[in-house]
Design an enzyme around this catalytic site. Sequence first.
Site, PDB file in Angstrom:
ATOM      1  N   ASP A  15     -72.995  56.076 -45.536  1.00 38.07           N
ATOM      2  CA  ASP A  15     -72.149  55.588 -44.444  1.00 38.07           C
ATOM      3  C   ASP A  15     -72.126  56.584 -43.291  1.00 38.07           C
ATOM      4  OD1 ASP A  15     -70.521  53.749 -43.176  1.00 38.07           O
ATOM      5  OD2 ASP A  15     -68.687  54.382 -44.175  1.00 38.07           O
ATOM      6  N   ASN A  63     -72.128  43.073 -45.017  1.00 33.56           N
ATOM      7  CA  ASN A  63     -72.876  43.596 -43.865  1.00 33.56           C
ATOM      8  C   ASN A  63     -73.599  42.505 -43.067  1.00 33.56           C
ATOM      9  OD1 ASN A  63     -73.706  46.735 -45.516  1.00 33.56           O
ATOM     10  ND2 ASN A  63     -72.115  46.350 -44.012  1.00 33.56           N
TER      11      ASN A  63
HETATM   12  C1  IPE Z   1     -70.328  50.208 -46.915  1.00 27.84           C
HETATM   13  O1  IPE Z   1     -70.248  50.658 -45.627  1.00 27.84           O
HETATM   14  C2  IPE Z   1     -71.598  49.475 -47.167  1.00 27.84           C
HETATM   15  C3  IPE Z   1     -72.791  50.281 -47.296  1.00 27.84           C
HETATM   16  C4  IPE Z   1     -72.839  51.569 -47.186  1.00 27.84           C
HETATM   17  C5  IPE Z   1     -73.999  49.574 -47.596  1.00 27.84           C
HETATM   18  P1  IPE Z   1     -69.608  49.785 -44.446  1.00 27.84           P
HETATM   19  O2  IPE Z   1     -69.777  50.598 -43.228  1.00 27.84           O
HETATM   20  O3  IPE Z   1     -70.182  48.439 -44.443  1.00 27.84           O
HETATM   21  O4  IPE Z   1     -68.083  49.685 -44.874  1.00 27.84           O
HETATM   22  P2  IPE Z   1     -66.781  49.448 -44.010  1.00 27.84           P
HETATM   23  O5  IPE Z   1     -67.006  48.216 -43.194  1.00 27.84           O
HETATM   24  O6  IPE Z   1     -66.575  50.657 -43.161  1.00 27.84           O
HETATM   25  O7  IPE Z   1     -65.693  49.301 -45.029  1.00 27.84           O
HETATM   26  C1  IPE Z   2     -74.137  52.790 -43.135  1.00 24.71           C
HETATM   27  O1  IPE Z   2     -73.803  53.208 -41.854  1.00 24.71           O
HETATM   28  C2  IPE Z   2     -75.294  51.828 -43.170  1.00 24.71           C
HETATM   29  C3  IPE Z   2     -74.965  50.492 -43.683  1.00 24.71           C
HETATM   30  C4  IPE Z   2     -73.766  50.028 -43.920  1.00 24.71           C
HETATM   31  C5  IPE Z   2     -76.066  49.605 -43.925  1.00 24.71           C
HETATM   32  P1  IPE Z   2     -72.912  52.325 -40.886  1.00 24.71           P
HETATM   33  O2  IPE Z   2     -73.816  51.428 -40.126  1.00 24.71           O
HETATM   34  O3  IPE Z   2     -71.835  51.641 -41.624  1.00 24.71           O
HETATM   35  O4  IPE Z   2     -72.328  53.434 -39.931  1.00 24.71           O
HETATM   36  P2  IPE Z   2     -70.874  53.491 -39.317  1.00 24.71           P
HETATM   37  O5  IPE Z   2     -69.913  53.393 -40.468  1.00 24.71           O
HETATM   38  O6  IPE Z   2     -70.760  52.351 -38.384  1.00 24.71           O
HETATM   39  O7  IPE Z   2     -70.814  54.812 -38.648  1.00 24.71           O
HETATM   40 MG    MG Z   3     -69.915  52.119 -42.038  1.00 23.88          MG
END
Ligand code: IPE
Ligand code: IPE
Ligand code: MG
Length: 235
Positions: A15, A63
């Site tokens: 994340d 996602n």
């Molecule tokens: C969790 O991260 C999902 C993955 C790392 C694949 P998200 O970025 O989607 O989670 P939220 O929306 O912050 O809870």
């Molecule tokens: C994790 O990084 C990747 C996936 C969830 C696929 P994010 O895209 O959630 O990054 P932030 O949380 O917006 O910084």
């Molecule tokens: Mg995220």
Amino acid sequence: MAERVLPQHLGIIMDGNGRWAKKRGLPRSAGHAAGAKVFKQMVLYCGDIGLKYLTIYAFSTENWKRPQKEVLSLVSLFKIYLKDALDNFLNRNIQVRFLGDTSVFDPQLRKLIDEIKEASVGHTGMVLNIALNYGGRAEIVRAVRLLAQDVQQGKIKPEEIEEADIASRLYTAGEPDPDLIIRPSGEQRTSNFMLWQSAYTEYLVMDTLWPDFTPADLERAFDIYAKRDRRFGGI
Ligand code: IPE
Ligand code: IPE
Ligand code: MG
């Protein structure tokens, strides 16, 4: 030197890719590209230090809510890195498994997934679970459906259903529960990751954004884990 207490099964919620990119004035896709490089580095590192199970959360069932452009950039990265895995990880005896419903992806990605599963057969090294279109709730729903079918066919009676009957119908059937789950980027939530399996998992939220994550961060996490007192409801 005393033997180090490593988790047997480590989960990582990748994340912070988007925030990493934003800080640099780059598009979110650049953050995902940087995060994917770290994914590869961490898999190889964990394999080298003898970790038994590594589960990486790469794409959740939620996602899909992201803009189509971002979803497409993620899917194209999955293709690049799965192809790379075929060429690189798999000669390291790593067994790659997928958690989640991968049947919804395009044929090119599904073909790569099948090739990787096939190439992993007979491998005895680290198990790498890649959670793709994975959600803990969806996983439990799937297990319940499978159980209901077995009840309907008279294979099991409702009153005979035990925890093990659910566990054996999850994507992680046969694997130990995660001992440690690391969430980089500071968010203090599960975001639907391994809900059933993490009943007694040690959670560690780290502030580092995933694209900045290094083996030193992982080692720091292992040091913190080694000092935790796991009681599992006992004393
Ligand atoms: C969790 O991260 C999902 C993955 C790392 C694949 P998200 O970025 O989607 O989670 P939220 O929306 O912050 O809870
Ligand atoms: C994790 O990084 C990747 C996936 C969830 C696929 P994010 O895209 O959630 O990054 P932030 O949380 O917006 O910084
Ligand atoms: Mg995220």
